[in-house]
Motif scaffolding. Sequence first.
Motif, PDB file in Angstrom:
ATOM      1  N   LYS A 193       0.830  -1.209   0.000  1.00  0.00           N
ATOM      2  CA  LYS A 193       0.000   0.000   0.000  1.00  0.00           C
ATOM      3  C   LYS A 193       0.863   1.258   0.000  1.00  0.00           C
ATOM      4  CE  LYS A 193      -4.024  -1.951   2.400  1.00  0.00           C
ATOM      5  NZ  LYS A 193      -4.862  -1.894   3.639  1.00  0.00           N
ATOM      6  N   MET A 194       1.943   1.224   0.786  1.00  0.00           N
ATOM      7  CA  MET A 194       2.818   2.386   0.872  1.00  0.00           C
ATOM      8  C   MET A 194       3.394   2.748  -0.499  1.00  0.00           C
ATOM      9  SD  MET A 194       5.996   3.053   3.476  1.00  0.00           S
ATOM     10  CE  MET A 194       7.427   2.679   2.489  1.00  0.00           C
ATOM     11  N   MET A 195       3.830   1.734  -1.231  1.00  0.00           N
ATOM     12  CA  MET A 195       4.383   1.989  -2.555  1.00  0.00           C
ATOM     13  C   MET A 195       3.318   2.505  -3.519  1.00  0.00           C
ATOM     14  SD  MET A 195       7.529   1.577  -2.221  1.00  0.00           S
ATOM     15  CE  MET A 195       7.891   1.885  -3.948  1.00  0.00           C
ATOM     16  N   ASP A 196       2.084   2.007  -3.366  1.00  0.00           N
ATOM     17  CA  ASP A 196       0.988   2.504  -4.208  1.00  0.00           C
ATOM     18  C   ASP A 196       0.725   3.986  -3.934  1.00  0.00           C
ATOM     19  OD1 ASP A 196       0.614   0.083  -5.463  1.00  0.00           O
ATOM     20  OD2 ASP A 196      -1.015  -0.560  -4.141  1.00  0.00           O
ATOM     21  N   LYS A 199       3.561   5.996  -5.500  1.00  0.00           N
ATOM     22  CA  LYS A 199       3.399   6.052  -6.962  1.00  0.00           C
ATOM     23  C   LYS A 199       2.265   6.993  -7.367  1.00  0.00           C
ATOM     24  CE  LYS A 199       3.408   1.490  -7.359  1.00  0.00           C
ATOM     25  NZ  LYS A 199       3.324   0.132  -7.966  1.00  0.00           N
ATOM     26  N   ALA A 200       1.279   7.140  -6.443  1.00  0.00           N
ATOM     27  CA  ALA A 200       0.148   8.036  -6.726  1.00  0.00           C
ATOM     28  C   ALA A 200       0.485   9.500  -6.443  1.00  0.00           C
ATOM     29  CB  ALA A 200      -1.065   7.615  -5.908  1.00  0.00           C
ATOM     30  N   GLY A 201       1.691   9.756  -5.898  1.00  0.00           N
ATOM     31  CA  GLY A 201       2.123  11.135  -5.701  1.00  0.00           C
ATOM     32  C   GLY A 201       2.384  11.557  -4.277  1.00  0.00           C
ATOM     33  N   ASP A 202       2.082  10.712  -3.294  1.00  0.00           N
ATOM     34  CA  ASP A 202       2.340  11.078  -1.897  1.00  0.00           C
ATOM     35  C   ASP A 202       3.839  11.049  -1.613  1.00  0.00           C
ATOM     36  OD1 ASP A 202      -0.332  11.350  -1.321  1.00  0.00           O
ATOM     37  OD2 ASP A 202      -0.564   9.329  -0.504  1.00  0.00           O
ATOM     38  N   ASP A 203       4.282  11.916  -0.698  1.00  0.00           N
ATOM     39  CA  ASP A 203       5.677  11.832  -0.261  1.00  0.00           C
ATOM     40  C   ASP A 203       5.822  10.629   0.663  1.00  0.00           C
ATOM     41  OD1 ASP A 203       5.694  12.742   2.751  1.00  0.00           O
ATOM     42  OD2 ASP A 203       4.367  14.142   1.708  1.00  0.00           O
TER      43      ASP A 203
END
Length: 230
Positions: A193-196, A199-203
Amino acid sequence: MIYSHEVETMCQVHQGVNHGAAPIPEEAKWVKAKEIKDISGLTHGIGWCAPQQGTCKLTLNVKDGIIQEALVETIGCSGMTHSAAMASEILPGRTLLEALNTDLVCDAINTAMRELFLQIVYGRTQSAFSEEGLPIGAGLEDLGKGLRSQVGTMYGTLKKGPRYLEMTDGYVTGVALDEDDEIIGYKFVSFGKMMDFIKAGDDANTAFEKAQGQYGRVDDAVKIIDPRKE
Protein backbone atom coordinates in the motif's frame (compact mmCIF):
# COMPACT_ATOMS: atom_id res chain seq x y z
CA MET A 1 15.21 -53.94 -29.90
CA ILE A 2 17.66 -56.34 -28.27
CA TYR A 3 16.33 -59.23 -26.15
CA SER A 4 18.27 -61.56 -23.89
CA HIS A 5 18.57 -65.24 -24.81
CA GLU A 6 16.21 -66.17 -21.95
CA VAL A 7 13.47 -63.87 -23.27
CA GLU A 8 13.97 -65.02 -26.87
CA THR A 9 13.36 -68.65 -25.88
CA MET A 10 10.13 -67.89 -23.97
CA CYS A 11 6.80 -68.87 -25.50
CA GLN A 12 4.29 -66.14 -26.41
CA VAL A 13 1.49 -65.45 -23.92
CA HIS A 14 -1.08 -62.87 -24.99
CA GLN A 15 -1.94 -59.96 -22.72
CA GLY A 16 -5.62 -60.30 -21.84
CA VAL A 17 -6.23 -57.18 -19.73
CA ASN A 18 -5.24 -53.95 -21.46
CA HIS A 19 -7.71 -51.19 -20.66
CA GLY A 20 -5.20 -48.35 -20.80
CA ALA A 21 -4.61 -45.64 -18.25
CA ALA A 22 -7.08 -44.97 -15.44
CA PRO A 23 -8.79 -41.58 -15.90
CA ILE A 24 -7.66 -38.67 -13.73
CA PRO A 25 -9.67 -35.53 -12.88
CA GLU A 26 -8.61 -32.47 -14.87
CA GLU A 27 -10.57 -29.23 -14.88
CA ALA A 28 -13.92 -31.00 -14.30
CA LYS A 29 -13.20 -33.71 -16.89
CA TRP A 30 -12.02 -37.30 -16.59
CA VAL A 31 -8.97 -37.72 -18.80
CA LYS A 32 -7.02 -40.81 -19.78
CA ALA A 33 -3.64 -39.13 -19.96
CA LYS A 34 -1.27 -40.78 -22.43
CA GLU A 35 0.82 -37.81 -23.54
CA ILE A 36 2.02 -34.58 -21.99
CA LYS A 37 -0.50 -32.60 -24.04
CA ASP A 38 -3.29 -34.43 -22.19
CA ILE A 39 -2.39 -32.66 -18.92
CA SER A 40 -4.02 -29.45 -17.66
CA GLY A 41 -4.44 -27.87 -14.23
CA LEU A 42 -3.34 -25.23 -11.73
CA THR A 43 -1.55 -26.24 -8.56
CA HIS A 44 0.98 -25.26 -5.90
CA GLY A 45 3.97 -27.10 -4.49
CA ILE A 46 6.85 -26.65 -2.07
CA GLY A 47 10.52 -27.45 -2.64
CA TRP A 48 13.66 -27.31 -0.49
CA CYS A 49 17.40 -27.43 -1.08
CA ALA A 50 19.77 -30.14 0.17
CA PRO A 51 21.08 -28.13 3.18
CA GLN A 52 17.45 -27.04 3.82
CA GLN A 53 18.42 -23.42 4.27
CA GLY A 54 15.75 -22.16 1.88
CA THR A 55 12.41 -23.11 0.40
CA CYS A 56 10.36 -22.34 -2.69
CA LYS A 57 6.61 -22.21 -3.26
CA LEU A 58 5.90 -22.74 -6.94
CA THR A 59 2.52 -22.20 -8.62
CA LEU A 60 1.95 -23.41 -12.20
CA ASN A 61 -1.04 -23.02 -14.50
CA VAL A 62 -0.82 -25.70 -17.20
CA LYS A 63 -3.00 -25.88 -20.30
CA ASP A 64 -2.68 -28.82 -22.73
CA GLY A 65 0.69 -29.77 -21.29
CA ILE A 66 2.21 -26.28 -21.68
CA ILE A 67 3.03 -24.06 -18.68
CA GLN A 68 1.16 -20.81 -19.28
CA GLU A 69 1.77 -19.15 -15.92
CA ALA A 70 4.38 -19.51 -13.19
CA LEU A 71 4.60 -17.87 -9.77
CA VAL A 72 7.91 -18.44 -7.98
CA GLU A 73 8.16 -17.43 -4.31
CA THR A 74 11.31 -18.07 -2.25
CA ILE A 75 12.42 -17.56 1.33
CA GLY A 76 15.52 -18.14 3.42
CA CYS A 77 18.36 -17.73 0.92
CA SER A 78 19.51 -14.58 -0.89
CA GLY A 79 20.67 -16.47 -3.99
CA MET A 80 17.25 -18.05 -4.43
CA THR A 81 15.74 -14.71 -5.42
CA HIS A 82 18.02 -14.54 -8.46
CA SER A 83 17.27 -18.16 -9.29
CA ALA A 84 13.55 -17.39 -9.06
CA ALA A 85 14.02 -14.52 -11.51
CA MET A 86 15.54 -16.92 -14.03
CA ALA A 87 12.89 -19.59 -13.37
CA SER A 88 10.10 -17.08 -14.08
CA GLU A 89 11.61 -16.64 -17.56
CA ILE A 90 12.37 -20.31 -18.13
CA LEU A 91 9.10 -21.98 -17.12
CA PRO A 92 6.33 -20.37 -19.24
CA GLY A 93 6.14 -22.04 -22.63
CA ARG A 94 7.78 -25.27 -21.51
CA THR A 95 6.01 -28.60 -21.47
CA LEU A 96 5.81 -30.26 -18.06
CA LEU A 97 8.44 -32.77 -19.14
CA GLU A 98 10.80 -30.05 -20.36
CA ALA A 99 10.36 -28.12 -17.10
CA LEU A 100 11.06 -31.24 -15.06
CA ASN A 101 14.33 -31.76 -16.94
CA THR A 102 15.43 -28.13 -17.11
CA ASP A 103 17.97 -26.72 -14.68
CA LEU A 104 15.99 -24.16 -12.69
CA VAL A 105 19.28 -23.06 -11.06
CA CYS A 106 18.14 -23.46 -7.44
CA ASP A 107 17.70 -26.92 -5.95
CA ALA A 108 14.65 -25.79 -3.98
CA ILE A 109 12.92 -24.64 -7.20
CA ASN A 110 13.88 -27.89 -8.94
CA THR A 111 12.40 -29.87 -6.04
CA ALA A 112 9.22 -27.80 -6.14
CA MET A 113 8.95 -28.54 -9.87
CA ARG A 114 9.23 -32.26 -9.11
CA GLU A 115 6.51 -32.09 -6.46
CA LEU A 116 4.19 -30.19 -8.80
CA PHE A 117 4.81 -32.69 -11.59
CA LEU A 118 3.69 -35.50 -9.30
CA GLN A 119 0.53 -33.66 -8.32
CA ILE A 120 -0.37 -32.73 -11.87
CA VAL A 121 0.21 -36.09 -13.58
CA TYR A 122 -1.68 -37.94 -10.84
CA GLY A 123 -4.71 -35.64 -11.13
CA ARG A 124 -4.21 -33.92 -7.78
CA THR A 125 -4.32 -30.30 -8.96
CA GLN A 126 -6.13 -27.50 -7.13
CA SER A 127 -8.38 -27.09 -10.18
CA ALA A 128 -9.12 -30.80 -10.73
CA PHE A 129 -12.86 -30.23 -10.35
CA SER A 130 -13.10 -26.63 -11.62
CA GLU A 131 -14.84 -26.46 -15.00
CA GLU A 132 -12.41 -25.18 -17.65
CA GLY A 133 -9.84 -24.78 -14.87
CA LEU A 134 -8.64 -21.36 -13.75
CA PRO A 135 -7.78 -18.47 -16.09
CA ILE A 136 -4.23 -17.39 -16.73
CA GLY A 137 -3.57 -14.85 -13.99
CA ALA A 138 -5.12 -16.92 -11.22
CA GLY A 139 -1.66 -17.58 -9.76
CA LEU A 140 -1.02 -13.85 -9.41
CA GLU A 141 -4.19 -13.46 -7.37
CA ASP A 142 -2.53 -15.46 -4.56
CA LEU A 143 -0.46 -12.35 -3.83
CA GLY A 144 -3.40 -10.05 -3.11
CA LYS A 145 -3.76 -6.39 -4.06
CA GLY A 146 -0.23 -5.41 -3.06
CA LEU A 147 1.26 -8.20 -5.20
CA ARG A 148 3.46 -9.34 -2.31
CA SER A 149 4.05 -12.86 -1.03
CA GLN A 150 2.30 -13.93 2.17
CA VAL A 151 5.26 -13.78 4.56
CA GLY A 152 5.50 -14.38 8.28
CA THR A 153 8.78 -13.73 10.08
CA MET A 154 8.97 -14.36 13.82
CA TYR A 155 11.90 -14.69 16.19
CA GLY A 156 12.12 -15.77 19.80
CA THR A 157 14.57 -16.66 22.56
CA LEU A 158 14.03 -18.30 25.93
CA LYS A 159 15.68 -15.36 27.67
CA LYS A 160 13.84 -12.49 25.94
CA GLY A 161 10.72 -14.06 24.44
CA PRO A 162 9.10 -13.64 21.01
CA ARG A 163 9.49 -10.84 18.46
CA TYR A 164 6.97 -10.37 15.64
CA LEU A 165 8.86 -9.02 12.61
CA GLU A 166 6.52 -9.44 9.66
CA MET A 167 2.95 -10.64 9.21
CA THR A 168 0.69 -11.03 6.19
CA ASP A 169 -0.63 -7.59 7.20
CA GLY A 170 2.83 -6.11 6.67
CA TYR A 171 6.12 -5.10 8.28
CA VAL A 172 5.67 -5.00 12.06
CA THR A 173 6.65 -1.62 13.49
CA GLY A 174 5.58 -2.18 17.09
CA VAL A 175 4.58 -5.01 19.43
CA ALA A 176 1.95 -4.16 22.06
CA LEU A 177 2.46 -5.52 25.59
CA ASP A 178 0.15 -5.62 28.61
CA GLU A 179 1.07 -5.16 32.29
CA ASP A 180 2.46 -8.73 32.36
CA ASP A 181 4.67 -8.03 29.32
CA GLU A 182 2.58 -10.40 27.22
CA ILE A 183 1.81 -9.62 23.58
CA ILE A 184 -1.73 -8.38 22.99
CA GLY A 185 -1.37 -6.90 19.49
CA TYR A 186 0.95 -5.30 16.96
CA LYS A 187 1.27 -2.30 14.68
CA PHE A 188 2.34 -2.65 11.07
CA VAL A 189 2.91 -0.88 7.77
CA SER A 190 1.83 -2.44 4.49
CA PHE A 191 4.69 -1.95 2.04
CA GLY A 192 2.46 -2.74 -0.94
CA LYS A 193 0.00 0.00 0.00
CA MET A 194 2.82 2.39 0.87
CA MET A 195 4.38 1.99 -2.55
CA ASP A 196 0.99 2.50 -4.21
CA PHE A 197 0.57 5.79 -2.30
CA ILE A 198 4.05 6.94 -3.31
CA LYS A 199 3.40 6.05 -6.96
CA ALA A 200 0.15 8.04 -6.73
CA GLY A 201 2.12 11.14 -5.70
CA ASP A 202 2.34 11.08 -1.90
CA ASP A 203 5.68 11.83 -0.26
CA ALA A 204 7.31 8.98 1.65
CA ASN A 205 6.30 10.18 5.13
CA THR A 206 2.66 10.67 4.14
CA ALA A 207 2.57 7.29 2.40
CA PHE A 208 4.12 5.65 5.47
CA GLU A 209 1.46 7.11 7.75
CA LYS A 210 -1.43 6.20 5.42
CA ALA A 211 -0.23 2.60 5.03
CA GLN A 212 -0.11 1.89 8.77
CA GLY A 213 -2.53 -0.33 10.66
CA GLN A 214 -2.85 -2.36 13.84
CA TYR A 215 -4.21 -5.68 15.04
CA GLY A 216 -5.35 -6.82 18.46
CA ARG A 217 -5.70 -4.73 21.63
CA VAL A 218 -3.05 -2.19 20.76
CA ASP A 219 -5.04 0.64 22.35
CA ASP A 220 -4.97 -1.20 25.69
CA ALA A 221 -1.20 -1.69 25.66
CA VAL A 222 0.91 -0.62 28.64
CA LYS A 223 3.83 -0.22 26.28
CA ILE A 224 4.72 -0.75 22.64
CA ILE A 225 8.20 -1.98 21.78
CA ASP A 226 10.16 -1.90 18.52
CA PRO A 227 10.75 -5.62 17.86
CA ARG A 228 14.03 -4.92 16.06
CA LYS A 229 15.60 -2.75 18.77
CA GLU A 230 14.10 -3.61 22.15
